[in-house]
Enzyme design. Structure first.
Site, PDB file in Angstrom:
ATOM      1  N   SER A   1       0.832  -1.203   0.000  1.00  0.00           N
ATOM      2  CA  SER A   1       0.000   0.000   0.000  1.00  0.00           C
ATOM      3  C   SER A   1       0.862   1.246   0.000  1.00  0.00           C
ATOM      4  O   SER A   1       2.012   1.228   0.470  1.00  0.00           O
ATOM      5  CB  SER A   1      -0.904   0.014   1.237  1.00  0.00           C
TER       6      SER A   1
ATOM      7  N   TYR B   1      -2.647  -0.818  10.409  1.00  0.00           N
ATOM      8  CA  TYR B   1      -2.732  -1.238   9.004  1.00  0.00           C
ATOM      9  C   TYR B   1      -1.463  -0.818   8.253  1.00  0.00           C
ATOM     10  O   TYR B   1      -0.868  -1.632   7.530  1.00  0.00           O
ATOM     11  CB  TYR B   1      -3.959  -0.614   8.353  1.00  0.00           C
TER      12      TYR B   1
END
Length: 299
Positions: free
Chosen positions: A191, A204
Site C-alpha cells: 500500500s 494497518y
C-alpha cells in the site's frame, strides 16, 4: 447520477473537479462489493489478452472483489486459470467466478479463513488436486480499522490486523513454494501507506510496511531459484474496504487529495499484476510498483 468513470476511453478528458462518491458505510470487514454505489470497475472492456499467462494457474487471495477481482479477470483474459480465495463474501465470489468462466477459463473458489496456517495448506492441496500445478501466488487480502489515536488500538485489534494482513502472506508463500519453479512469481499487495503512513490507520500501515520488507527479503531468498517476488502498492482505490472502513463523509471525498483528484478503479491496478506475473518482467524482483494517481513517495 454518478459517473461511470470511463477512464479507459482515450477521448475522455481529465475532470476539472474532483470526482466524489455518494456517502455510504458498511458494517463488516473487509466489505462487500455488490452494494457499493457506484460499483467498482473490475474490468476494462478494451483490455484484450495476448496469452501472457496462457495455461498458468494463479492463486489470488481476496479474489472475490476489488483489486483481487480485477486481477483475476485480467489474468483470465491472459489465459490463466484462477484459484479464488475469499472469506465469506459468497455473492461477490459467485459473480467473479461467473465472469472468469464466461471468459473461458476455469475458476476454483475456496471460502476459508487464512489466519490459520492449516488453511494455506488446504488451499494448496485443493489447487494441486484440481490443476496439478501452481505458477503464481497473489497475496492480496487485508482488513483495516480507523482509530484516531494509538491509544485506541487495542491488543485485540492489533492482533487481528497482523494475523489477517501479514501472517497469511507468510503461510501462503510457504505452502506454494514446493510447487513453484524458475520463472514463477509471488506478488504481494502492499500500500501507499507503507511509504507515507496514515494517521488513522497506524496498525494497518505497519502491516503494509511489513509486507513491503517481506517482499524484498523473500525476493533475495528466492533469487537463486529463479522465483521472482514483487509487490504492488496501490494508492486510494475504490474497493469494498473503503466503505467498510471510513465514515461516510470521508468516503464521499475518498481519493480527491491525489494529483489526479480521484480514486483509482480496481481495473487500473490489474495490469501491474499481469506485468509482474508474466515474462515481461523476467529481470524484475524485489520491486514495488506504485499505482497511486501521482503521489510522489521519494526515491
Amino acid at each position: 447520477m454518478y459517473p461511470v468513470y470511463p477512464y479507459y476511453d482515450k477521448e475522455t478528458k481529465c475532470e476539472e473537479q474532483p470526482i466524489t462518491f455518494p456517502p455510504q458505510e458498511q458494517e463488516q470487514q473487509p466489505g462487500l462489493e455488490y452494494p457499493m454505489i457506484p460499483n467498482p470497475i473490475a474490468e476494462n472492456p478494451h483490455y484484450v489478452g495476448s496469452g501472457k499467462l496462457q495455461d498458468k494457474v494463479a492463486i489470488i487471495t481476496g479474489g472475490d472483489s476489488g483489486i483481487g477481482r480485477a486481477t483475476a479477470i485480467a489474468f483470465a483474459k491472459e489465459g490463466a486459470d484462477i484459484v479464488m480465495i475469499y472469506l465469506n463474501e459468497h455473492k461477490d465470489a459467485e459473480a467473479t467466478k461467473r465472469r472468469i468462466e464466461e471468459i473461458g477459463r476455469d475458476c476454483l473458489s475456496i471460502a476459508i479463513d487464512l489466519r490459520e496456517e492449516a488453511a494455506s495448506t488446504e488451499v494448496v492441496k485443493q489447487t494441486i488436486d484440481k490443476f496439478n500445478r501452481i505458477d503464481i501466488l497473489i497475496n492480496n487480502h487485508a482488513v483495516q480499522f480507523v482509530q484516531k489515536s494509538i491509544l485506541d488500538i487495542t491488543k485485540e485489534q492489533l492482533m487481528t490486523t497482523f494475523e489477517t494482513n501479514v501472517y497469511p502472506f507468510f503461510f501462503m508463500s510457504k505452502a506454494v513454494l514446493p510447487y513453484l519453479q524458475a520463472g514463477d512469481s509471488i506478488i504481494n499487495n502492499t500500500s501507499v501507506t507503507s511509504f507515507k503512513g496514515h494517521e488513522t490507520l497506524i496498525d494497518y500501515s505497519a502491516t503494509k510496511g511489513a509486507i513491503t520488507t517481506f517482499t524484498r527479503s523473500l525476493a533475495l531468498s528466492l533469487a537463486d531459484k529463479g522465483i521472482r517476488v514483487n509487490a504492488v502498492a496501490p494508492g486510494p482505490i475504490w474497493t469494498p474496504l473503503i466503505p467498510a472502513t471510513f465514515p461516510k463523509e470521508e468516503v464521499k471525498i475518498f481519493g480527491t487529495d491525489t494529483p489526479m483528484k480521484r480514486a483509482g478503479q480496481p481495473f487500473e491496478c490489474a495490469p501491474s499484476f499481469v506485468y509482474l506475473a508474466s515474462n515481461d518482467s523476467t529481470y524484475v524482483t524485489g520491486q514495488i510498483l506504485h499505482v497511486n494517481g501521482g503521489m510522489y513517495l521519494g526515491g
